[in-house]
Write an enzyme that holds these catalytic residues in place. Structure first.
Site, PDB file in Angstrom:
ATOM      1  N   ASP A  46       0.798   3.557   1.999  1.00  0.00           N
ATOM      2  CA  ASP A  46       0.190   3.787   3.298  1.00  0.00           C
ATOM      3  C   ASP A  46       0.889   4.935   4.028  1.00  0.00           C
ATOM      4  O   ASP A  46       2.068   5.201   3.795  1.00  0.00           O
ATOM      5  CB  ASP A  46       0.329   2.503   4.123  1.00  0.00           C
ATOM      6  CG  ASP A  46      -0.768   2.336   5.146  1.00  0.00           C
ATOM      7  OD1 ASP A  46      -1.651   3.204   5.200  1.00  0.00           O
ATOM      8  OD2 ASP A  46      -0.737   1.336   5.882  1.00  0.00           O
ATOM      9  N   LYS A  59     -14.692   8.057   8.374  1.00  0.00           N
ATOM     10  CA  LYS A  59     -13.716   8.018   7.293  1.00  0.00           C
ATOM     11  C   LYS A  59     -14.273   8.667   6.032  1.00  0.00           C
ATOM     12  O   LYS A  59     -15.493   8.779   5.848  1.00  0.00           O
ATOM     13  CB  LYS A  59     -13.298   6.580   6.987  1.00  0.00           C
ATOM     14  CG  LYS A  59     -14.421   5.680   6.504  1.00  0.00           C
ATOM     15  CD  LYS A  59     -13.897   4.257   6.241  1.00  0.00           C
ATOM     16  CE  LYS A  59     -15.042   3.318   5.832  1.00  0.00           C
ATOM     17  NZ  LYS A  59     -14.571   1.954   5.532  1.00  0.00           N
ATOM     18  N   GLN A 114       0.828  -1.199   0.000  1.00  0.00           N
ATOM     19  CA  GLN A 114       0.000   0.000   0.000  1.00  0.00           C
ATOM     20  C   GLN A 114       0.868   1.257   0.000  1.00  0.00           C
ATOM     21  O   GLN A 114       1.982   1.234   0.521  1.00  0.00           O
ATOM     22  CB  GLN A 114      -0.868   0.041   1.256  1.00  0.00           C
ATOM     23  CG  GLN A 114      -1.851  -1.099   1.402  1.00  0.00           C
ATOM     24  CD  GLN A 114      -2.740  -0.887   2.605  1.00  0.00           C
ATOM     25  OE1 GLN A 114      -3.740  -0.192   2.536  1.00  0.00           O
ATOM     26  NE2 GLN A 114      -2.369  -1.494   3.713  1.00  0.00           N
TER      27      GLN A 114
END
Length: 582
Positions: free
Chosen positions: A321, A403, A319
């Site tokens: 990330d 989120k 990812q």
């Protein structure tokens, strides 16, 4: 409202299909038949009868016959006892009825003598379903109620639209999508392969890995410019850490577990606990915040083999990330900063149409309501600051915080959820990993943790790019940016000279000096590599220090002769500006 009406049409058409099945295959038991995106499905127990897609024409014919009868859908409320009598020969319906709470309203719908247990609603009459706007699509197995311990049923999927032209457009899109299938192009272009003995793990070949690392280098540059520091955390971490983070209790079924010296460890499915361990490795001050930690972490998740799909759904992935540790007051500005970075990145990959989904507090959540309200307000304010509108998804947040989900659209209009940012007040708390910093008041405080990704997994995003561009990547992403082809072997030396000059300027170029003729070389390069520029060189080019540039899909742009230095500058400009094209 139009979408709601179409969903009603689709669900009503599912009942018509079930009726047709009962006519053609007496004794078949019916289960459930909901509307879904682009159509509907119905689950059946055919007993010992075998059916396949060769039966579809007969089923469709019977469905159109039913529709032509202009039958009313008749709704009726019944008691639980009456419902059990009506569906005594339908075991799956009986189970559903028995599971209903006492006192709940039970409704049936009937058309043309076919009775089904259903909440509805339905269209008033079968004439509201266009007989030319549906098509049976495929057959699959499906366990009753999704439990592998239950009977495996036969699920028939169908496409259904309001108008025949809508169905035609969708079928054309499916045909185009099939041509662009990343699994097919991955083999044709020698990008990667997947081994059935090692499901969900990708073997990247040189061509595919070149694109992959180009994406990764780009993201590394972008996050560094945006104030992130790159870190790397262990691939295997102890059970004790996963217990404290909460993953052992909530996510263990998706984790690969291993043992050493009588201790349990897990191969990491995500990177967030590792980021917090780095944060906790020294005493932090409020002056250190926000601390932006980026990690291209390799994660492994034990996904069911039946859900795997090329490189878009895998077990091993990386990812883009990052975790931002900040004060509560910094949440809004950090989310807004992230949204601006995300829009820039998506633009460079050719995606400018975005939809933002705002997922709020779910019923099953941790933390108090006041904290959730503060977190949700911070995310909403950040969207406004970044100039992004959003749609609310009530109750769809993570158990630890709200989120934002960012969905992009490819050239076929398909929606892909890639980027996300989540506001987490729980993982750094004393009850979890107990991360603290010293505030301006000289007291310890827990930071807020923002989990965020832009591309998501590199594997999945590259799969999306393959299909979006049909393998014809823009110059800056193409694994081969330039192919040099001499008109004959007499000019191989000049072709080498041109290629060396390109490579010296970090342009991904190859000289094709094999014995095949020029036409075949150009044809193969165009089909297998989809190279943006093919440089044809011969006597005139050698004498003048030029190259004859053939552009990919040259019918859209005529070939032209350029000085080699000018061509190099031209390509460098396309690469440096991340131009989507050639």
């Amino acid at each position: 409202m139009a979408d709601e009406k179409l969903q009603i049409v689709r669900h009503s058409c599912a009942h018509v299909m079930a009726e047709a099945i009962k006519h053609l295959f007496p004794g078949t038991k019916i289960a459930i038949g909901p509307a879904i995106d682009n159509g509907f499905y119905y689950d059946f127990d055919f007993g010992t009868t075998k059916i396949s897609d060769t039966d579809f024409p007969a089923i469709e014919k019977e469905m159109r016959k039913i529709l032509a009868g202009n039958h009313d859908f008749v709704r009726k409320e019944v008691s639980k006892e009456e419902a059990l009598k009506l569906f005594a020969d339908e075991p799956y319906k009986v189970e559903l009825i028995n599971d209903l709470p006492d006192g709940e309203t039970i409704t049936t719908y009937e058309q043309d003598g076919y009775l089904d247990l259903c909440r509805g609603p339905h269209v008033a009459n079968t004439k509201e379903i266009n007989g030319q706007a549906f098509k049976l699509d495929k057959i699959a197995g499906a366990y009753w109620r999704g439990d592998s311990n239950n009977t495996q049923l036969t699920r028939i999927y169908a496409l259904c639209f309001a108008k025949p032209n809508d169905l035609k457009d969708y079928l054309n899109m499916l045909a185009e999508a099939e041509k662009r299938d990343h699994r097919k192009l991955g083999i044709e272009m020698d990008l990667f392969h997947l081994d059935p003995e090692n499901p969900g793990q990708t073997y990247w070949h040189p061509n595919g890995w070149t694109i992959y690392t180009t994406m990764q280098d780009y993201m590394r540059k972008m996050v560094r410019r945006d104030g992130y520091q790159e870190v790397n955390t262990p691939a295997i971490m102890p059970r004790t850490l996963w217990e404290r983070s909460g993953h052992w209790g909530h996510y263990q079924k998706n984790m690969f577990i291993t043992e050493s010296e009588k201790r349990l460890f897990a191969i990491k499915p995500m990177n967030c606990p590792g980021a917090l361990e780095i944060f906790k490795s020294r005493q932090r001050s409020y002056k250190d915040l926000p601390l932006r930690l980026a990690e291209f972490g390799h994660d492994t998740r034990n996904e069911p083999s039946g859900t795997l799909h090329g490189v878009m759904r895998v077990r091993g992935f990386v990812q883009d990330d990052a975790h931002i540790l900040c004060t509560e007051e910094q949440v809004c500005s950090e989310v807004a900063k992230f949204c601006k970075l995300l829009k820039t990145v998506y633009h460079d990959f050719g995606f400018d149409d975005l939809v933002v989904k705002f997922s709020t507090m779910p019923e099953d959540h941790v933390g108090d309501l006041a904290t959730w309200e503060r977190a949700e307000k911070a995310l909403a304010d950040a969207c406004h600051e970044a100039g992004l509108e959003f749609e609310i998804q009530p109750g769809e947040g993570a158990f630890y915080g709200p989120k934002l989900e960012f969905k992009l659209y490819d050239c076929l209009g398909r929606e892909w959820q890639c980027g996300t940012i989540q506001a987490d007040f729980q993982l750094p708390s004393a009850e979890r990993l107990d991360a603290t910093y010293i505030g301006a008041d000289n007291q310890k405080h827990h930071p807020v943790m923002l989990h965020r990704a832009i591309l998501g997994s590199f594997e999945r995003f590259l799969g999306i790019l393959i299909e979006n561009f049909a393998g014809a990547f823009p110059t800056w992403l193409a694994f081969e940016q330039v192919a040099v082809v001499p008109v004959s072997s007499e000019f191989d030396d000049y072709a080498r000279q041109v290629n060396d000059a390109l490579v010296a300027h970090d342009i991904r170029s190859n000289a094709y000096l094999d014995d095949d003729n020029m036409k075949n070389k150009i044809k193969n390069i165009s089909m297998e590599h989809r190279t943006p520029y093919i440089l044809v060189v011969g006597e005139k080019e050698k004498a003048d220090g030029t190259v004859c540039v053939r552009y990919r899909f040259s019918s859209k742009k005529p070939q032209e002769t350029m000085k080699l230095d000018d061509f190099i500058k031209y390509v460098e400009d396309k690469v440096n500006t991340h131009f989507i094209g050639i």
